[in-house]
Write a protein that holds these residues in place. Structure first.
Motif, PDB file in Angstrom:
ATOM      1  N   PRO A   1       5.126  57.256 173.401  1.00  0.00           N
ATOM      2  CA  PRO A   1       6.133  57.602 173.945  1.00  0.00           C
ATOM      3  C   PRO A   1       6.029  57.491 175.499  1.00  0.00           C
ATOM      4  N   VAL A   2       4.882  57.291 176.218  1.00  0.00           N
ATOM      5  CA  VAL A   2       4.628  57.428 177.417  1.00  0.00           C
ATOM      6  C   VAL A   2       4.725  55.599 177.794  1.00  0.00           C
ATOM      7  N   ASN A   3       5.491  55.367 178.617  1.00  0.00           N
ATOM      8  CA  ASN A   3       5.929  53.798 178.677  1.00  0.00           C
ATOM      9  C   ASN A   3       6.752  53.881 180.058  1.00  0.00           C
ATOM     10  N   PRO A   4       6.032  52.809 180.978  1.00  0.00           N
ATOM     11  CA  PRO A   4       4.873  52.006 180.598  1.00  0.00           C
ATOM     12  C   PRO A   4       3.561  52.730 181.086  1.00  0.00           C
ATOM     13  N   GLY A   5       3.497  53.939 181.627  1.00  0.00           N
ATOM     14  CA  GLY A   5       2.131  54.676 181.889  1.00  0.00           C
ATOM     15  C   GLY A   5       2.137  55.492 182.811  1.00  0.00           C
ATOM     16  N   VAL A   6       1.237  55.916 183.679  1.00  0.00           N
ATOM     17  CA  VAL A   6       1.128  57.101 184.392  1.00  0.00           C
ATOM     18  C   VAL A   6       0.786  56.516 185.782  1.00  0.00           C
ATOM     19  N   ILE A   7       1.159  57.441 186.761  1.00  0.00           N
ATOM     20  CA  ILE A   7       1.160  56.966 188.183  1.00  0.00           C
ATOM     21  C   ILE A   7      -0.308  57.947 188.810  1.00  0.00           C
ATOM     22  N   ARG A   8      -0.772  57.200 189.394  1.00  0.00           N
ATOM     23  CA  ARG A   8      -1.924  57.892 190.354  1.00  0.00           C
ATOM     24  C   ARG A   8      -2.014  56.983 191.658  1.00  0.00           C
ATOM     25  N   PHE A   9      -2.684  57.851 192.582  1.00  0.00           N
ATOM     26  CA  PHE A   9      -2.713  57.547 193.999  1.00  0.00           C
ATOM     27  C   PHE A   9      -4.232  57.436 194.321  1.00  0.00           C
ATOM     28  N   PRO A  10      -4.734  56.332 194.880  1.00  0.00           N
ATOM     29  CA  PRO A  10      -6.504  56.391 195.421  1.00  0.00           C
ATOM     30  C   PRO A  10      -6.382  57.042 196.605  1.00  0.00           C
ATOM     31  N   THR A  11      -7.553  57.794 196.406  1.00  0.00           N
ATOM     32  CA  THR A  11      -7.644  58.845 197.757  1.00  0.00           C
ATOM     33  C   THR A  11      -8.530  57.970 198.787  1.00  0.00           C
TER      34      THR A  11
END
Length: 403
Positions: free
Chosen positions: A285-295
């Motif tokens: 169900p999660v497509n294409p993926g998840v968002i993250r932000f490098p610190t």
């Protein structure tokens, strides 16, 4: 690295099956510049090994305030933006640890297993309603009302309010290609006001439910701020059903489109738990993926990514990485090595994974058992799909022998 690759959300072929496009991107490089829905540019991480490492790396934040692209914050509802940013899904430790601890007991394997009889009862009731007709829409008739009813009962939300908060959720999350801030803000304000009213009512009429327990944590223990309480209720309510709908409906449709795999599951119901895992890997169900932000500045796959850039950890693409999965583009319900990333990994691993697995197993198994000669009423490639971050069919019309 040149111009970013644009996700072709206006291409019906891509919406129906994005994996050929994903496969080409992964072949061209493990980390690519892309432009996703609404023109947000970022880095796409396509390999399993890199995605697993990033999801485990504390330098990758889910807090939108760590993003250098201010448009991401602008996409949030303006009325309660700060409260939304304090949600468990967005904050890091120590707040994330504190918030997750407050609700984790409700989603342990033992607690979820105790829900099995009730989940089965709801599923049977839903199938009883359609079995004599010989036709149904698996989304509207089973896949949607099942997890909504379960999460409402778990949280203590009146099921009679289901239509209202589903409408608001659709307005908040359903802005796929044509984003309308006014629609999102209006839906968010109504949902927020509804939850504030529900919490106020429960303060006078506490029950044996999760929201009542969170109110106790807020009022008696001081473990929650008031806006954290409302944000938590919102997150649990929406996240508690939206992806499971897609797992049940999309998973059943996928099995119906693979007759040999369907026969294996029908002949041996013991394969169901593994089949659910494979459906999650194959087209979750999660497509294409998840968002993250490098610190801080980081390097992934030999590519330097500056602090604050948007990184899409493409779990759906990673789950078809041939370096990790044998014959990854083939649906195989007997697959034993299946450490997929459909529920994420690390600190933000999906809290509701045990419940989603249980609901998927019971719903898909009961549908296949109780609806004889079940078949898609339209070809699989004619199904219409939601796009962007949550993938699932909008409807799954089926026919079967009336019971």
């Amino acid at each position: 690295m040149g111009e970013p690759e644009v996700f072709p959300y206006d291409d019906p072929a891509f919406v129906a099956d994005p994996f050929p496009f994903y496969k080409r991107l992964r072949r061209e490089g493990p980390v690519r510049r892309v432009a996703t829905v609404r023109g947000i540019e970022g880095w796409l991480v396509t390999r399993y090994e890199d995605g697993l490492a990033a999801l485990s790396d504390p330098r990758f934040s889910s807090d939108l305030r760590d993003a250098t692209d201010g448009r991401l914050l602008d996409l949030l509802p303006s009325a309660e933006r700060e409260s939304f940013l304090r949600s468990m899904i967005r904050v890091g430790p120590p707040d994330h640890t504190r918030l997750r601890r407050l609700v984790s007991k409700a989603f342990t394997a033992r607690r979820v297993a105790a829900l099995r009889p009730r989940v089965q009862e709801i599923t049977d009731d839903l199938i009883d309603a359609v079995a004599p007709a010989g036709r149904a829409d698996l989304v509207a008739d089973i896949a949607l009302p099942l997890p909504v009813t379960v999460i409402c009962e778990l949280l203590g939300v009146p099921v009679t309010d289901r239509a209202r908060f589903q409408e608001w959720t659709d307005d908040i999350l359903g802005q796929e290609q044509h984003y309308d801030r006014d629609v999102v803000d209006r839906a968010w304000r109504r949902m927020w006001g509804y939850l504030e009213g529900l919490i106020a009512d429960k303060r006078g009429h506490s029950g044996d439910d999760l929201i009542s327990a969170l109110i106790t944590a807020r009022d008696d223990e001081g473990s929650l701020e008031e806006d954290e309480l409302v944000a938590m209720a919102f997150l649990l309510l929406v996240a508690g059903y939206i992806t499971t709908v897609n797992l049940i409906a999309g998973g059943t449709a996928t099995l119906l489109a693979h007759p040999q795999q369907l026969k294996l599951v029908r002949d041996d119901p013991g394969l169901l738990p593994g089949a659910v895992e494979e459906l999650l890997r194959y087209d979750g169900p999660v497509n294409p993926g998840v968002i993250r932000f490098p610190t801080e500045d980081v390097e992934i796959g030999g590519v330097r990514i500056p602090r604050g850039d948007t990184v899409m950890i493409a779990t759906a693409i990673a789950d078809r990485d041939p370096e990790h999965f044998a014959d990854p583009d083939r649906l195989d319900v007997t697959r034993t090595e299946n450490t997929h990333l459909a529920f994420g990994h690390g600190a933000h691993y999906c809290l509701g994974a045990p419940l989603a697995r249980l609901e998927g197993e019971i719903a898909i198994g009961t549908i296949l058992r109780r609806l004889p000669d079940l078949t898609l009423a339209v070809p699989f490639d004619e199904l219409r799909w939601h796009v962007a971050s949550l993938r699932g069919p909008k409807a799954v019309p089926v026919t079967f022998t009336p019971v």
